[in-house]
Design an enzyme around this catalytic site. Structure first.
Site, short mmCIF file in Angstrom:
data_model
loop_
_atom_site.label_atom_id
_atom_site.label_comp_id
_atom_site.label_asym_id
_atom_site.label_seq_id
_atom_site.Cartn_x
_atom_site.Cartn_y
_atom_site.Cartn_z
N GLU A 32 -10.06 30.86 -27.53
CA GLU A 32 -8.95 30.91 -28.20
C GLU A 32 -8.83 32.36 -28.99
OE1 GLU A 32 -7.21 28.43 -28.16
OE2 GLU A 32 -8.05 26.47 -28.06
N ASN B 119 -13.93 36.52 -31.49
CA ASN B 119 -13.99 37.04 -32.79
C ASN B 119 -13.80 38.30 -33.04
OD1 ASN B 119 -14.41 34.27 -33.20
ND2 ASN B 119 -16.55 34.39 -34.25
N GLU B 120 -14.01 39.10 -31.87
CA GLU B 120 -13.60 40.56 -32.06
C GLU B 120 -12.08 40.63 -32.15
OE1 GLU B 120 -17.57 40.21 -30.83
OE2 GLU B 120 -15.84 39.37 -29.91
#
Length: 380
Positions: free
Chosen positions: A362, A365-366
């Site tokens: 999704e 996170n980067e």
């Protein structure tokens, strides 16, 4: 500011939790070993209205808000985050169809989608385009009857398992404006699948490449308008990020509850290990982390429901924070179980493996950090 759930929201959570504990939790390890989720489960999920959580009531869906939906995924992930996350994918596809497809298309497809007689997969990622999703190359060339598809989608949850695939394909030039969304039913000639992926976690979800080799579909299987597909795909991701964060939250809560009980039973040096102050502090830190994550997630979901201008930023922040908090907590729970945590019987090591991927899918996170930073720079 009222942080309490309404009576209706509490009932939604309780219903999802009860179903998860009865119909999913007792089988989670078996399904993981088998590498599949029994198809018979999904119509039961559909009977609860969970096949179209935020499909409009006019289209036959539950018409819930995003905050309400996170409660469902938090509750179901307390039984198994792999199963809960697969349901999130189906719901993302269902919402895209309800939001953008023609009335005729919805009348043809949605009834079975909502009852989960038809299970959906979302096909965006390709072997050469992950975070840079707009670089996708799967091509849909116009034919007299519709489109001929050629290309490959990668890391598809439900590849070879689902009944239909909502696919982002290139109908025009390079860039976002050349992407469209099409619907490909299982069994379509030219549709095939790669070998099942051998994964670290989410092992009950069959995952495989989805391959198109002169796969011909009808023009009626175009969802919405040509050239709008990338916009459709991105609009679904804010909610998907909240759902996957909710799956981390629910699973981590289960791990913490289990650890709390275990520490009251496990003795060392003549007393239960929950009597050692150093370990009590670790319990307190995990509780603080999860409560902060829960409030942050629900704030982001509320903003998305309200159409707040900073909703995308908050969804990205919540996804990053909650998924990392969840992984941190389950890892600490394994540590507090000692050697037993490393054994499959206690269920903690499965959660460690399942939650790790939540920091990747999704949007990694980067990429969540990139979204947040760009918003900060734009509004300084």
């Amino acid at each position: 500011m009222d942080f309490a759930l309404t009576e209706e929201q509490s009932a939604i959570f309780d219903m999802a939790y009860g179903f998860g504990q009865d119909a999913i939790a007792p089988h989670a390890r078996t399904w993981e070993a088998q590498g599949t989720i029994p198809k018979e489960l999904w119509p039961q999920v559909g009977e609860l209205g969970f096949g179209g959580l935020y499909v409009s009531e006019e289209s036959g869906g539950a018409g819930l808000g995003r905050l309400d939906a996170t409660l469902v995924f938090e509750a179901l992930s307390m039984a198994c985050p792999s199963v809960a996350a697969f349901l999130s994918i189906h719901n993302m596809c269902a919402r895209m169809i309800d939001s953008f497809a023609s009335d005729d298309f919805k009348a043809r497809v949605l009834p079975d989608v909502l009852t989960m007689q038809t299970v959906l997969s979302y096909c965006l990622t390709e072997p050469g385009s992950g975070s840079d999703a707009v670089a996708l190359k799967t091509r849909a060339e116009r034919t007299n009857e519709g489109y001929a598809l050629n290309g490959t989608k990668a890391f598809i949850s439900g590849g070879g398992y689902s009944d239909a695939y909502v696919c982002m394909v290139r109908t025009g030039d390079a860039g976002a404006g050349g992407v469209s969304t099409v619907y490909v039913e299982d069994g379509t000639e030219g549709l095939s699948f790669g070998a099942l992926e051998d994964k670290m976690g989410w092992r009950s979800q069959p995952t495989a490449q989805v391959q198109f080799d002169n796969c011909n579909i009808s023009a009626d299987n175009l969802i919405g308008e040509e050239g709008k597909g990338f916009k459709y795909a991105m609009m679904g991701l804010d909610g998907g990020r909240l759902n996957i964060a909710a799956c981390s939250l629910g699973a981590a809560q289960t791990a913490l509850t289990s650890t709390l009980n275990y520490m009251g039973e496990r003795k060392a040096f003549g007393q239960p290990i929950d009597q050692f102050q150093g370990l009590q502090w670790r319990l307190a830190d995990m509780e603080i982390e999860l409560q902060a994550a829960r409030v942050f997630l629900r704030q982001a979901a509320w903003k998305l429901d309200q159409g707040a201008p900073d909703a995308t930023k908050f969804c990205a922040m919540a996804k990053k924070f909650v998924t990392e908090a969840g992984s941190k907590v389950v890892d600490q729970c394994l540590q507090l179980h000692g050697g037993y945590g490393y054994l499959a019987d206690y269920g903690i090591e499965k959660l460690v493996r399942d939650l790790r991927v939540h920091q990747i899918l999704e949007g990694t996170n980067e990429i969540m950090r990139v979204i947040v930073a760009r918003d900060m720079l734009k509004n300084r």
